[in-house]
Scaffold this motif. Structure first.
Motif, PDB file in Angstrom:
ATOM      1  N   VAL A 289      -0.046   5.012  14.895  1.00  0.00           N
ATOM      2  CA  VAL A 289      -1.855   5.162  14.586  1.00  0.00           C
ATOM      3  C   VAL A 289      -2.994   3.328  14.702  1.00  0.00           C
ATOM      4  N   ILE A 290      -3.868   3.686  15.834  1.00  0.00           N
ATOM      5  CA  ILE A 290      -4.420   2.849  15.785  1.00  0.00           C
ATOM      6  C   ILE A 290      -5.393   2.547  14.976  1.00  0.00           C
ATOM      7  N   ALA A 291      -6.148   2.401  13.860  1.00  0.00           N
ATOM      8  CA  ALA A 291      -7.041   2.186  13.191  1.00  0.00           C
ATOM      9  C   ALA A 291      -7.567   0.902  13.168  1.00  0.00           C
ATOM     10  N   THR A 292      -7.710   0.446  14.454  1.00  0.00           N
ATOM     11  CA  THR A 292      -8.553  -1.346  14.402  1.00  0.00           C
ATOM     12  C   THR A 292      -9.841  -1.157  15.430  1.00  0.00           C
ATOM     13  N   PRO A 293     -10.251  -2.240  15.212  1.00  0.00           N
ATOM     14  CA  PRO A 293     -11.239  -2.084  16.383  1.00  0.00           C
ATOM     15  C   PRO A 293     -11.336  -2.430  17.519  1.00  0.00           C
TER      16      PRO A 293
ATOM     17  N   ILE B 165       0.602  -1.346   0.458  1.00  0.00           N
ATOM     18  CA  ILE B 165       0.295   0.020  -0.482  1.00  0.00           C
ATOM     19  C   ILE B 165       0.849   1.107  -0.487  1.00  0.00           C
ATOM     20  N   ASN B 166       0.924   2.326  -0.997  1.00  0.00           N
ATOM     21  CA  ASN B 166       1.787   3.699  -1.427  1.00  0.00           C
ATOM     22  C   ASN B 166       2.751   3.178  -0.743  1.00  0.00           C
ATOM     23  N   GLY B 167       3.272   1.369  -1.136  1.00  0.00           N
ATOM     24  CA  GLY B 167       5.017   1.345  -1.386  1.00  0.00           C
ATOM     25  C   GLY B 167       6.057   0.849  -0.463  1.00  0.00           C
ATOM     26  N   LEU B 168       4.319   0.777   0.868  1.00  0.00           N
ATOM     27  CA  LEU B 168       4.775  -0.132   2.017  1.00  0.00           C
ATOM     28  C   LEU B 168       4.125  -1.192   2.222  1.00  0.00           C
ATOM     29  N   VAL B 169       5.045  -2.523   2.262  1.00  0.00           N
ATOM     30  CA  VAL B 169       4.404  -4.054   2.380  1.00  0.00           C
ATOM     31  C   VAL B 169       3.708  -3.679   3.664  1.00  0.00           C
ATOM     32  N   VAL B 170       2.901  -4.565   4.165  1.00  0.00           N
ATOM     33  CA  VAL B 170       1.974  -4.840   5.151  1.00  0.00           C
ATOM     34  C   VAL B 170       2.298  -5.980   5.647  1.00  0.00           C
ATOM     35  N   ARG B 171       2.734  -5.707   7.009  1.00  0.00           N
ATOM     36  CA  ARG B 171       3.571  -6.856   8.180  1.00  0.00           C
ATOM     37  C   ARG B 171       1.774  -7.653   8.639  1.00  0.00           C
ATOM     38  N   HIS B 172       2.467  -8.394   9.332  1.00  0.00           N
ATOM     39  CA  HIS B 172       1.793  -8.869  10.457  1.00  0.00           C
ATOM     40  C   HIS B 172       1.748  -8.175  11.564  1.00  0.00           C
ATOM     41  N   VAL B 173       1.423  -8.163  12.833  1.00  0.00           N
ATOM     42  CA  VAL B 173       1.169  -7.022  13.905  1.00  0.00           C
ATOM     43  C   VAL B 173       1.716  -7.791  15.141  1.00  0.00           C
ATOM     44  N   ASP B 174       1.592  -8.963  14.828  1.00  0.00           N
ATOM     45  CA  ASP B 174       2.905  -9.515  15.853  1.00  0.00           C
ATOM     46  C   ASP B 174       4.573  -9.109  15.181  1.00  0.00           C
ATOM     47  N   LEU B 175       4.592  -9.274  14.347  1.00  0.00           N
ATOM     48  CA  LEU B 175       5.846  -8.182  13.850  1.00  0.00           C
ATOM     49  C   LEU B 175       6.325  -6.813  14.428  1.00  0.00           C
ATOM     50  N   LEU B 176       5.604  -6.678  14.923  1.00  0.00           N
ATOM     51  CA  LEU B 176       5.022  -4.694  15.205  1.00  0.00           C
ATOM     52  C   LEU B 176       6.444  -4.305  16.507  1.00  0.00           C
ATOM     53  N   VAL B 177       6.910  -5.284  17.225  1.00  0.00           N
ATOM     54  CA  VAL B 177       7.825  -4.657  18.817  1.00  0.00           C
ATOM     55  C   VAL B 177       9.079  -4.914  17.583  1.00  0.00           C
ATOM     56  N   GLU B 178       9.274  -5.966  17.108  1.00  0.00           N
ATOM     57  CA  GLU B 178      10.523  -6.004  16.220  1.00  0.00           C
ATOM     58  C   GLU B 178      10.953  -5.052  15.063  1.00  0.00           C
ATOM     59  N   PHE B 179       9.675  -5.216  14.907  1.00  0.00           N
ATOM     60  CA  PHE B 179      10.194  -3.612  13.351  1.00  0.00           C
ATOM     61  C   PHE B 179      10.069  -2.185  13.840  1.00  0.00           C
TER      62      PHE B 179
ATOM     63  N   ALA C 284      -2.158  -1.285  21.315  1.00  0.00           N
ATOM     64  CA  ALA C 284      -1.567   0.305  22.209  1.00  0.00           C
ATOM     65  C   ALA C 284      -0.346  -0.857  23.366  1.00  0.00           C
ATOM     66  N   ASP C 285      -0.149  -1.768  24.219  1.00  0.00           N
ATOM     67  CA  ASP C 285       1.044  -2.802  24.685  1.00  0.00           C
ATOM     68  C   ASP C 285       1.530  -3.185  23.173  1.00  0.00           C
ATOM     69  N   MET C 286       1.493  -3.001  23.060  1.00  0.00           N
ATOM     70  CA  MET C 286       2.450  -3.069  21.170  1.00  0.00           C
ATOM     71  C   MET C 286       3.592  -2.385  21.377  1.00  0.00           C
ATOM     72  N   LEU C 287       2.633  -1.646  20.949  1.00  0.00           N
ATOM     73  CA  LEU C 287       3.782  -0.423  20.558  1.00  0.00           C
ATOM     74  C   LEU C 287       4.097   0.680  21.894  1.00  0.00           C
ATOM     75  N   VAL C 288       3.646   0.241  23.111  1.00  0.00           N
ATOM     76  CA  VAL C 288       4.269   0.438  24.419  1.00  0.00           C
ATOM     77  C   VAL C 288       5.647  -0.246  24.458  1.00  0.00           C
ATOM     78  N   ALA C 289       5.733  -1.933  24.636  1.00  0.00           N
ATOM     79  CA  ALA C 289       6.943  -2.248  23.983  1.00  0.00           C
ATOM     80  C   ALA C 289       7.298  -2.447  23.306  1.00  0.00           C
ATOM     81  N   ALA C 290       7.006  -0.785  22.203  1.00  0.00           N
ATOM     82  CA  ALA C 290       8.706  -1.300  20.821  1.00  0.00           C
ATOM     83  C   ALA C 290       9.321   0.203  21.089  1.00  0.00           C
ATOM     84  N   GLY C 291       8.623   0.762  22.470  1.00  0.00           N
ATOM     85  CA  GLY C 291       9.067   2.063  22.722  1.00  0.00           C
ATOM     86  C   GLY C 291       8.373   3.316  22.033  1.00  0.00           C
TER      87      GLY C 291
END
Length: 247
Positions: A171-175, A147-161, A183-190
């Motif tokens: 930005v959270i646009a989930t249900p 999408i717009n030049g970026l590959v969608v990764r699985h959310v489980d990879l958020l903390v890593e990437f 939000a917990d993952m984002l915080v864990a990722a710093g």
């Protein structure tokens, strides 16, 4: 909202059009909320060929009163010049500096459904100091898509990437049901700044700033104003009818 530790300091006099780097101004929250409106108006004025603007004209373009605008800008040390007004390019630079828009902050978007997909393709981020650097989703039908030049990764990879991509804002646009876990993952990722489009309240640690955008709430507020105008119109009509009755 947490404040940064460096920025634009106060000016030295009423005729000063510029500020000098100093301690970050202790801005009221309401002033911070209005600065993006001033910046939007300034960019529009610059695009139409204006070099300077009076406080009255800028206030009208931003939808505030001029006294409030002058007070807000005085916090930045910007007072304009009598008879001339504010130098637009300088004021843009001052506001962008205070808002931290000169650093092109990286944004991770989590949830690329209808709303997320639209946000991922929004061209206005780049011109306003942000760059979307990572997309995440849990739907296997979306993971791997570009999408717009970026590959969608699985959310489980958020903390890593997220750290590797230099993500500063999430930005959270989930249900709503998935938003707290994200939000917990984002915080864990710093990530310590989150914009939440999910219709729910997030629990985050101290030092993490969350801004919430709930379109349904905004529509409900507008509905209240429509209801009030309708009620006022009905009252006027009834009053006019009563005056027309024979005595």
């Amino acid at each position: 909202m947490s404040q940064a530790t460096s920025g634009v300091g106060s000016g030295t006099g009423a005729a000063a059009g510029a500020t000098t780097p100093s301690d970050f101004p202790d801005l009221p929250e309401a002033t911070v909320a209005r600065l993006p409106e001033y910046l939007r108006a300034l960019h529009q004025l610059a695009d139409t060929g204006h070099d300077t603007v009076s406080s009255e004209a800028l206030a009208a373009a931003a939808g505030v009163n001029s006294a409030k605008l002058r007070k807000d800008l005085s916090h930045l040390g910007s007072y304009g010049t009598r008879g001339v007004g504010y130098e637009i390019s300088l004021l843009i630079a001052q506001i962008e500096h205070v808002l931290g828009l000169t650093q092109r902050r990286g944004v991770a978007l989590v949830g690329v459904g209808n709303l997320g997909h639209a946000l991922a393709g929004y061209a206005g981020f780049g011109s306003r100091g942000f760059r979307v650097v990572a997309l995440f989703d849990a739907d296997p039908r979306l993971v791997g898509k570009t999408i717009n030049g970026l590959v969608v990764r699985h959310v489980d990879l958020l903390v890593e990437f997220a750290p590797a991509e230099g993500v500063a804002i999430g930005v959270i646009a989930t249900p709503a049901s998935a938003a707290q876990a994200v939000a917990d993952m984002l915080v864990a990722a710093g990530v310590t700044s989150i914009l939440n489009f999910a219709p729910c309240v997030l629990a985050v640690p101290d030092g993490v700033d969350v801004r919430k955008v709930d379109l349904a709430i905004e529509l409900q507020i507008l509905s209240f104003h429509e209801h009030r105008k309708s009620a006022a119109g009905g009252a006027v009509a009834v009053g006019a009818g009563a005056e027309a009755l024979p005595r």
